[in-house]
Each structure stands twice: as C-alpha cells, then as structure tokens.
Design a protein around this motif. Structure first.
Motif, PDB file in Angstrom:
ATOM      1  N   LYS A 189     117.574  64.840 -33.320  1.00  0.00           N
ATOM      2  CA  LYS A 189     118.482  64.181 -32.399  1.00  0.00           C
ATOM      3  C   LYS A 189     118.121  64.693 -31.012  1.00  0.00           C
ATOM      4  N   GLY A 190     118.193  63.829 -30.014  1.00  0.00           N
ATOM      5  CA  GLY A 190     117.794  64.235 -28.675  1.00  0.00           C
ATOM      6  C   GLY A 190     118.770  65.206 -28.040  1.00  0.00           C
ATOM      7  N   CYS A 191     118.775  66.462 -28.493  1.00  0.00           N
ATOM      8  CA  CYS A 191     119.697  67.460 -27.961  1.00  0.00           C
ATOM      9  C   CYS A 191     119.044  68.837 -28.039  1.00  0.00           C
ATOM     10  N   PRO A 192     119.515  69.807 -27.244  1.00  0.00           N
ATOM     11  CA  PRO A 192     118.917  71.150 -27.251  1.00  0.00           C
ATOM     12  C   PRO A 192     118.990  71.835 -28.603  1.00  0.00           C
ATOM     13  N   GLN A 193     120.065  71.592 -29.370  1.00  0.00           N
ATOM     14  CA  GLN A 193     120.212  72.268 -30.652  1.00  0.00           C
ATOM     15  C   GLN A 193     119.095  71.868 -31.624  1.00  0.00           C
ATOM     16  N   ARG A 195     116.076  70.840 -30.791  1.00  0.00           N
ATOM     17  CA  ARG A 195     114.839  71.463 -30.312  1.00  0.00           C
ATOM     18  C   ARG A 195     114.778  72.932 -30.712  1.00  0.00           C
ATOM     19  N   GLU A 219     120.894  57.802 -32.697  1.00  0.00           N
ATOM     20  CA  GLU A 219     120.818  59.231 -32.420  1.00  0.00           C
ATOM     21  C   GLU A 219     119.520  59.578 -31.702  1.00  0.00           C
ATOM     22  N   THR A 220     118.480  58.732 -31.901  1.00  0.00           N
ATOM     23  CA  THR A 220     117.181  58.970 -31.294  1.00  0.00           C
ATOM     24  C   THR A 220     116.401  57.662 -31.276  1.00  0.00           C
ATOM     25  N   SER A 273     126.172  70.172 -32.143  1.00  0.00           N
ATOM     26  CA  SER A 273     125.764  69.513 -30.901  1.00  0.00           C
ATOM     27  C   SER A 273     126.977  68.981 -30.141  1.00  0.00           C
ATOM     28  N   ARG A 274     128.095  68.746 -30.864  1.00  0.00           N
ATOM     29  CA  ARG A 274     129.340  68.333 -30.215  1.00  0.00           C
ATOM     30  C   ARG A 274     130.183  69.520 -29.775  1.00  0.00           C
ATOM     31  N   ARG A 301     121.199  77.085 -33.130  1.00  0.00           N
ATOM     32  CA  ARG A 301     121.916  76.446 -32.041  1.00  0.00           C
ATOM     33  C   ARG A 301     121.389  76.991 -30.712  1.00  0.00           C
TER      34      ARG A 301
END
Length: 301
Positions: A189-193, A195, A219-220, A273-274, A301
């Motif tokens: 999912k395009g989020c820092p977590q 990655r 989500e992506t 991520s939320r 995370r």
C-alpha cells in the motif's frame, strides 16, 4: 556452560551465553561465513509460556545460524487475572503455575540449544512480558514470536510490540514453516508503514524462492507495484507483482485468500497505517491479520 544468576527484587534473571568462532590476532571474530551488512544480527525470541515454544525456539535457532545472529530468549510469565481471582486469594496458586510454566519453557530451551554453538542468552522471570520484551527490543533487529495462546498467562500482542519498540516482528502462524520462508507475499500500500516492512524484511526476502508484491483495489496502482518489484530485484530478490481488483471482500480477506491459494509461507505487511485508535474504531488490515493465526506475518511500522 557458564551461567550468571542475577536477582532484582523479586524477579530472578538467568543468563546463559554460548559463543562460537575463533579470535584472530587482529581482535576480530572470524565466523568463516560472509554475512551481508543488511541482516539480522541481534534477534529477540518471545518464549513466554505457550504450547508451541519448542517450535518457536527451533525456528529461531535456524534463523540464528542462517544470519549468524545472537539470540536473546525472553521467557516471562504473568497471569491473566480478573477481579474475582484477586478477591478469591489465588495468588499463591498463580505463582506456582507460573513457575511450573517457566520450568517447562526452560526445559524446551535446554533441549533445543543443548548441542549447538549459537550465541544465545536466556532471560526469565515473573513479571509483565510486554515491558521486558520492549526493553530488549530497543537494541534488536527482529522479534520472533508466535500466534499461540498463553494458556492462562499473558501473551504479548505482536503489533503493540512493533508499535512501541519500532522493531520489526515476525509472528509465526500455526502452519508449518521453516526459517527460509520460500514463498512470501508482500502486501503493498502506498504508505510509509508498507515501505518500512518491505525493507526490514529484505534479509528474509533475499533467501526466498518466490516473492510476490500484491496490492488490492485503490490501495495502490499497477505502476507502483511494478516499481516495488523492480526495486526488490535490484536487491537480488526474485520478485513479481500482482494487482487484485476489489471484490465484495475486504482488503485483508483478499490478501489472505491469495496467500492461501498460492501456499505462501509468510505475509509481509506494515501495521496501523490508519493509527491504532482508528483501527479499533473503524477496523483495518492490522486487526484482521491479528485474527489470522495460521499464516506467519512479518510486520513493521
């Protein structure tokens, strides 16, 4: 086998250290194997009383050999009590049960590491396991834990440990796996977590035969999944990508269903991520994955 017994108040800690390797004249330790700098060198193992402790310890031993890692095996017992238990005065019974559980765990530890030359340390006592594990994780590369129940003792929640310590967590599921994890699904999912989980899992991903980067619905995007797979290939990971269209199922059900169809050994996914509060109120992938006890899950995370 040298041992050190240290008492802190009412808590007793026993440490056993076994070392391997030879010392060269330069003062550097020679293990005879080339270990990549991106690796797990200090691994904490959650050995708090459960019925699958031998299996957890055996996999930890396998990973310690593979990554030339030092192990910290932490076994702390703390009862799951209610107000009724306290009022009933069952403290002495609870203490005896905790000591018995720790004795069984220690016996499993001795069997698994009896004839090995792995650098391993044992730490046990009666107390809150989440607090003790959190302290050890401040200087650890990975925590190995299990999805099994604590059978009357507190079983630390892996997502909370990852959230509180910042260390990645490998939660073993009930399905049979080896430390190699030959088939891995990366939930993207395009989020820092996401990655963070991807990069923290690289030592495992490099050893896998098959890695699939999977995204669901909006989500992506396909382009993003392709970029992630290409990035992994540049890290010598055999990776492909797949975009699943959003069906009537939720995102977590889609991911788990695909992992089971492909016989994946493990899912790599970021957590919260939320944010934890929004997860509790609105739900989310983290909470649903925590309910799935058969699959192994590498989280960060």
């Amino acid at each position: 086998m040298p041992s050190l017994k240290r008492e802190c108040g009412t808590v007793t800690q026993i440490s056993i250290l076994m070392r391997v390797g030879t010392w060269e004249s330069s003062g550097k330790k020679n293990f005879g194997t080339g270990v990549n700098s991106m690796s797990f060198r200090d691994i904490v193992v959650d050995a708090c009383p459960r019925n699958d402790i031998p299996r957890t310890l055996e996999l930890a031993r396998e990973m310690a050999i593979a990554f030339d890692a030092r192990l910290f095996v932490v076994a702390y017992a703390w009862p799951v009590t209610t107000a009724a238990d306290v009022l009933a005065g069952n403290r002495l019974i609870a203490e005896r049960q905790m000591q018995e559980a720790l004795y069984v765990t220690r016996a499993a530890f001795d069997r698994v590491f009896e004839d090995t030359s792995i650098n391993v340390e044992w730490c046990s006592g009666v107390g809150d396991p989440t607090t003790v594990l959190g302290e050890h994780l401040l200087t650890a590369d990975l925590l190995i834990t299990s999805a099994a129940e604590g059978h009357g003792n507190v079983a630390p929640e892996p997502a909370n440990l990852a959230l509180g310590s910042g260390a990645p967590v490998l939660r073993l599921g009930s399905a049979s796996v080896t430390g190699r994890f030959s088939s891995v699904l990366v939930a993207w999912k395009g989020c820092p977590q996401a990655r963070r989980a991807l990069h923290d899992a690289l030592p495992i991903l490099k050893r896998a035969d098959k890695v699939t980067v999977v995204g669901v619905g909006n989500e992506t995007t396909v382009a993003q999944l392709e970029a992630v797979a290409e990035h992994l290939c540049r890290h010598d990971v055999t990776a492909s990508h797949l975009h699943l269209s959003h069906s009537e199922q939720d995102v977590c059900a889609e991911l788990i269903g695909h992992a089971q169809r492909e016989n994946a050994d493990m899912i790599v996914a970021g957590i919260y991520s939320r944010g934890p509060l929004a997860q509790r109120v609105l739900g989310g992938v983290t909470r649903e994955l925590l309910k799935t006890s058969d699959l192994s899950w590498f989280m960060a995370r």
